[in-house]
Design a protein around this motif. Structure first.
Motif, PDB file in Angstrom:
ATOM      1  N   LEU A 155       6.624  25.881  -1.077  1.00 56.25           N
ATOM      2  CA  LEU A 155       7.839  25.249  -1.587  1.00 56.25           C
ATOM      3  C   LEU A 155       8.084  23.900  -0.922  1.00 56.25           C
ATOM      4  CD1 LEU A 155      10.136  28.397  -1.755  1.00 56.25           C
ATOM      5  CD2 LEU A 155       9.334  27.059  -3.703  1.00 56.25           C
ATOM      6  N   ALA A 156       7.938  23.857   0.411  1.00 58.96           N
ATOM      7  CA  ALA A 156       8.147  22.602   1.126  1.00 58.96           C
ATOM      8  C   ALA A 156       7.091  21.566   0.740  1.00 58.96           C
ATOM      9  CB  ALA A 156       8.121  22.850   2.634  1.00 58.96           C
ATOM     10  N   GLY A 157       5.842  22.016   0.606  1.00 55.89           N
ATOM     11  CA  GLY A 157       4.774  21.103   0.215  1.00 55.89           C
ATOM     12  C   GLY A 157       4.973  20.544  -1.184  1.00 55.89           C
ATOM     13  N   LEU A 158       5.350  21.405  -2.111  1.00 52.02           N
ATOM     14  CA  LEU A 158       5.601  20.953  -3.482  1.00 52.02           C
ATOM     15  C   LEU A 158       6.778  19.985  -3.540  1.00 52.02           C
ATOM     16  CD1 LEU A 158       5.075  24.266  -5.478  1.00 52.02           C
ATOM     17  CD2 LEU A 158       3.651  22.218  -5.587  1.00 52.02           C
ATOM     18  N   ALA A 159       7.825  20.264  -2.754  1.00 52.69           N
ATOM     19  CA  ALA A 159       8.974  19.358  -2.712  1.00 52.69           C
ATOM     20  C   ALA A 159       8.535  17.967  -2.278  1.00 52.69           C
ATOM     21  CB  ALA A 159      10.044  19.904  -1.769  1.00 52.69           C
ATOM     22  N   GLY A 160       7.667  17.897  -1.259  1.00 49.18           N
ATOM     23  CA  GLY A 160       7.178  16.613  -0.786  1.00 49.18           C
ATOM     24  C   GLY A 160       6.303  15.901  -1.805  1.00 49.18           C
ATOM     25  N   ILE A 161       5.420  16.655  -2.474  1.00 50.99           N
ATOM     26  CA  ILE A 161       4.526  16.063  -3.481  1.00 50.99           C
ATOM     27  C   ILE A 161       5.319  15.507  -4.653  1.00 50.99           C
ATOM     28  CG2 ILE A 161       2.742  16.600  -5.184  1.00 50.99           C
ATOM     29  CD1 ILE A 161       1.599  18.597  -3.137  1.00 50.99           C
ATOM     30  N   VAL A 162       6.308  16.264  -5.116  1.00 46.95           N
ATOM     31  CA  VAL A 162       7.108  15.815  -6.263  1.00 46.95           C
ATOM     32  C   VAL A 162       7.972  14.614  -5.879  1.00 46.95           C
ATOM     33  CG1 VAL A 162       8.853  16.493  -7.945  1.00 46.95           C
ATOM     34  CG2 VAL A 162       7.083  18.117  -7.279  1.00 46.95           C
ATOM     35  N   ALA A 163       8.497  14.608  -4.639  1.00 44.77           N
ATOM     36  CA  ALA A 163       9.260  13.448  -4.174  1.00 44.77           C
ATOM     37  C   ALA A 163       8.370  12.205  -4.150  1.00 44.77           C
ATOM     38  CB  ALA A 163       9.828  13.714  -2.783  1.00 44.77           C
ATOM     39  N   LEU A 164       7.121  12.371  -3.706  1.00 46.33           N
ATOM     40  CA  LEU A 164       6.163  11.264  -3.702  1.00 46.33           C
ATOM     41  C   LEU A 164       5.920  10.765  -5.123  1.00 46.33           C
ATOM     42  CD1 LEU A 164       4.073   9.482  -2.203  1.00 46.33           C
ATOM     43  CD2 LEU A 164       2.425  11.348  -2.500  1.00 46.33           C
ATOM     44  N   ALA A 165       5.784  11.697  -6.073  1.00 43.95           N
ATOM     45  CA  ALA A 165       5.575  11.314  -7.476  1.00 43.95           C
ATOM     46  C   ALA A 165       6.763  10.521  -8.006  1.00 43.95           C
ATOM     47  CB  ALA A 165       5.343  12.561  -8.325  1.00 43.95           C
ATOM     48  N   ALA A 166       7.974  10.941  -7.638  1.00 45.40           N
ATOM     49  CA  ALA A 166       9.169  10.236  -8.090  1.00 45.40           C
ATOM     50  C   ALA A 166       9.191   8.805  -7.569  1.00 45.40           C
ATOM     51  CB  ALA A 166      10.420  10.985  -7.630  1.00 45.40           C
ATOM     52  N   LEU A 167       8.901   8.630  -6.283  1.00 42.73           N
ATOM     53  CA  LEU A 167       8.930   7.305  -5.683  1.00 42.73           C
ATOM     54  C   LEU A 167       7.794   6.428  -6.212  1.00 42.73           C
ATOM     55  CD1 LEU A 167       9.778   8.372  -2.035  1.00 42.73           C
ATOM     56  CD2 LEU A 167      11.264   7.106  -3.601  1.00 42.73           C
ATOM     57  N   GLU A 168       6.621   7.027  -6.433  1.00 39.84           N
ATOM     58  CA  GLU A 168       5.502   6.274  -7.006  1.00 39.84           C
ATOM     59  C   GLU A 168       5.830   5.796  -8.419  1.00 39.84           C
ATOM     60  OE1 GLU A 168       1.755   5.741  -6.187  1.00 39.84           O
ATOM     61  OE2 GLU A 168       2.977   5.334  -4.442  1.00 39.84           O
ATOM     62  N   GLU A 169       6.580   6.605  -9.149  1.00 44.73           N
ATOM     63  CA  GLU A 169       6.902   6.278 -10.541  1.00 44.73           C
ATOM     64  C   GLU A 169       7.672   4.970 -10.650  1.00 44.73           C
ATOM     65  OE1 GLU A 169       6.227   6.704 -14.319  1.00 44.73           O
ATOM     66  OE2 GLU A 169       5.620   8.274 -12.914  1.00 44.73           O
ATOM     67  N   ILE A 170       8.514   4.680  -9.683  1.00 46.97           N
ATOM     68  CA  ILE A 170       9.306   3.442  -9.728  1.00 46.97           C
ATOM     69  C   ILE A 170       8.871   2.477  -8.625  1.00 46.97           C
ATOM     70  CG2 ILE A 170      11.311   4.488 -10.838  1.00 46.97           C
ATOM     71  CD1 ILE A 170      12.626   4.589  -8.048  1.00 46.97           C
ATOM     72  N   SER A 171       7.620   2.642  -8.162  1.00 40.55           N
ATOM     73  CA  SER A 171       7.035   1.747  -7.150  1.00 40.55           C
ATOM     74  C   SER A 171       7.939   1.615  -5.934  1.00 40.55           C
ATOM     75  CB  SER A 171       6.736   0.372  -7.760  1.00 40.55           C
ATOM     76  OG  SER A 171       5.758   0.478  -8.764  1.00 40.55           O
ATOM     77  N   TRP A 172       8.463   2.753  -5.482  1.00 41.61           N
ATOM     78  CA  TRP A 172       9.242   2.812  -4.242  1.00 41.61           C
ATOM     79  C   TRP A 172      10.430   1.841  -4.277  1.00 41.61           C
ATOM     80  CZ3 TRP A 172       7.730   6.324  -0.327  1.00 41.61           C
ATOM     81  CH2 TRP A 172       6.521   6.992  -0.602  1.00 41.61           C
ATOM     82  N   PHE A 173      11.081   1.756  -5.450  1.00 41.48           N
ATOM     83  CA  PHE A 173      12.277   0.915  -5.653  1.00 41.48           C
ATOM     84  C   PHE A 173      11.980  -0.577  -5.535  1.00 41.48           C
ATOM     85  CE2 PHE A 173      14.034   4.994  -4.226  1.00 41.48           C
ATOM     86  CZ  PHE A 173      14.947   5.245  -5.255  1.00 41.48           C
ATOM     87  N   GLN A 174      10.709  -0.957  -5.617  1.00 42.85           N
ATOM     88  CA  GLN A 174      10.355  -2.362  -5.422  1.00 42.85           C
ATOM     89  C   GLN A 174      11.031  -3.281  -6.431  1.00 42.85           C
ATOM     90  OE1 GLN A 174       6.182  -3.245  -5.753  1.00 42.85           O
ATOM     91  NE2 GLN A 174       6.455  -5.430  -5.380  1.00 42.85           N
ATOM     92  N   ARG A 175      10.972  -2.905  -7.722  1.00 45.52           N
ATOM     93  CA  ARG A 175      11.559  -3.772  -8.748  1.00 45.52           C
ATOM     94  C   ARG A 175      13.083  -3.798  -8.649  1.00 45.52           C
ATOM     95  NH1 ARG A 175       7.595  -0.907 -11.342  1.00 45.52           N
ATOM     96  NH2 ARG A 175       9.104   0.511 -12.296  1.00 45.52           N
ATOM     97  N   ILE A 176      13.664  -2.668  -8.251  1.00 41.92           N
ATOM     98  CA  ILE A 176      15.120  -2.596  -8.153  1.00 41.92           C
ATOM     99  C   ILE A 176      15.629  -3.466  -7.008  1.00 41.92           C
ATOM    100  CG2 ILE A 176      17.070  -1.031  -7.742  1.00 41.92           C
ATOM    101  CD1 ILE A 176      15.262   1.172  -8.945  1.00 41.92           C
TER     102      ILE A 176
END
Length: 277
Positions: free
Chosen positions: A82-103
């Motif tokens: 559960l903890a590992g999946l939470a981290g992987i999905v959080a990474l996917a979320a941040l990668e999706e928006i390039s770590w808020f770079q454009r924002i």
């Protein structure tokens, strides 16, 4: 606690409706390049919906991990999963928006500017070869194999051999309802067949993000299709929190739409520099 009548639950029903709605929107806008671009472009409706769903899913998994720890006070495979999946999905979320770079209007570091297919700060678009990237060359193939195995192959086998479900759940994982998975896979296939756009793959990724958000919730929080102890055990509590979750799904879609439109202070100030009406 395994329930078979998942389709009567609002969490799954609304998740399916959200995906069908976006698929219908893509088909309706397929004849208008400008509208279709608005749907599929970077920071468009579909990409923001992916980020929001991944972010909420990561939070749900982290909460489930914490609840598991509170009940047993020990480190075991389910907790690590559960903890590992939470981290992987959080990474996917941040990668999706390039770590808020454009924002945040952050300048791309030199390494990523030279080696990233989008010229942005993310790992999944790092170049491989002359035309490939980590995402297209590696991740998409792994996601396809894992997705079909988890959503179709294992649930089908588990129907005749319940021990397969027990084995999966022993590692802290779950199997999504087969019918919901079939709808998800069909929508992905349809999006590839009927939509003509270089970024049509974003639709399938969004369908997966919504699908997994809903199935993670009904498994770990409500115990639907899941043999282990859920977070909410009382029927009344499950009904209430399930209804709230269905409302959240609609809210996420609305939020993604607003974010894609650039609704906020910056667009307003561009039109009204003095902050007046």
């Amino acid at each position: 606690m395994v329930q078979n009548k998942w389709y009567i639950h609002p969490a799954i029903a609304v998740a399916v409706l959200v995906n069908v709605f976006v698929m219908g929107l893509a088909m309706a806008w397929s004849g208008d390049p400008a509208k279709l671009q608005r749907l599929l472009v970077e920071d468009g409706i579909v990409e923001w919906m992916q980020f929001l769903c991944f972010a909420v899913t990561s939070g749900l998994l982290a909460f489930a991990a914490l609840e598991h720890w509170q009940r047993g006070r020990r480190i075991d495979l389910p907790l690590l999963a559960l903890a590992g999946l939470a981290g992987i999905v959080a990474l996917a979320a941040l990668e999706e928006i390039s770590w808020f770079q454009r924002i945040l209007n952050v300048t791309t570091p030199e390494y990523f500017a030279q080696n990233n297919r989008q010229g942005e700060t993310n790992l999944h678009n790092l170049a491989i070869g002359e035309k490939g990237s980590i995402h297209k060359t590696i991740l998409l193939k792994l996601i396809a194999i894992a997705g079909l195995t988890h959503n179709i192959v294992l649930p089908l086998l588990a129907r005749k051999r319940p021990a397969i479900r027990d084995f999966v759940e022993r590692f802290g994982l779950y199997l999504p309802p087969l019918s919901a998975s079939v709808i998800y896979i069909v929508l992905v296939a349809v999006s590839h067949l009927v939509i003509d756009h270089p970024r049509k793959g974003e639709l399938g990724e969004m369908f997966g993000a919504v699908h997994y958000l809903a199935t993670v919730f009904i498994a770990y929080f409500l115990g639907i299709g899941y043999g282990k102890q859920p977070i909410f055990e009382g029927p009344a509590d499950r009904r209430r929190v399930g209804t709230l979750f269905a409302m959240l799904l609609v809210f996420l879609l609305m939020t993604g739409w607003l974010l894609s439109a650039g609704a906020g202070a910056e667009p307003y100030l561009a039109l009204h520099p003095n902050g007046k009406e």
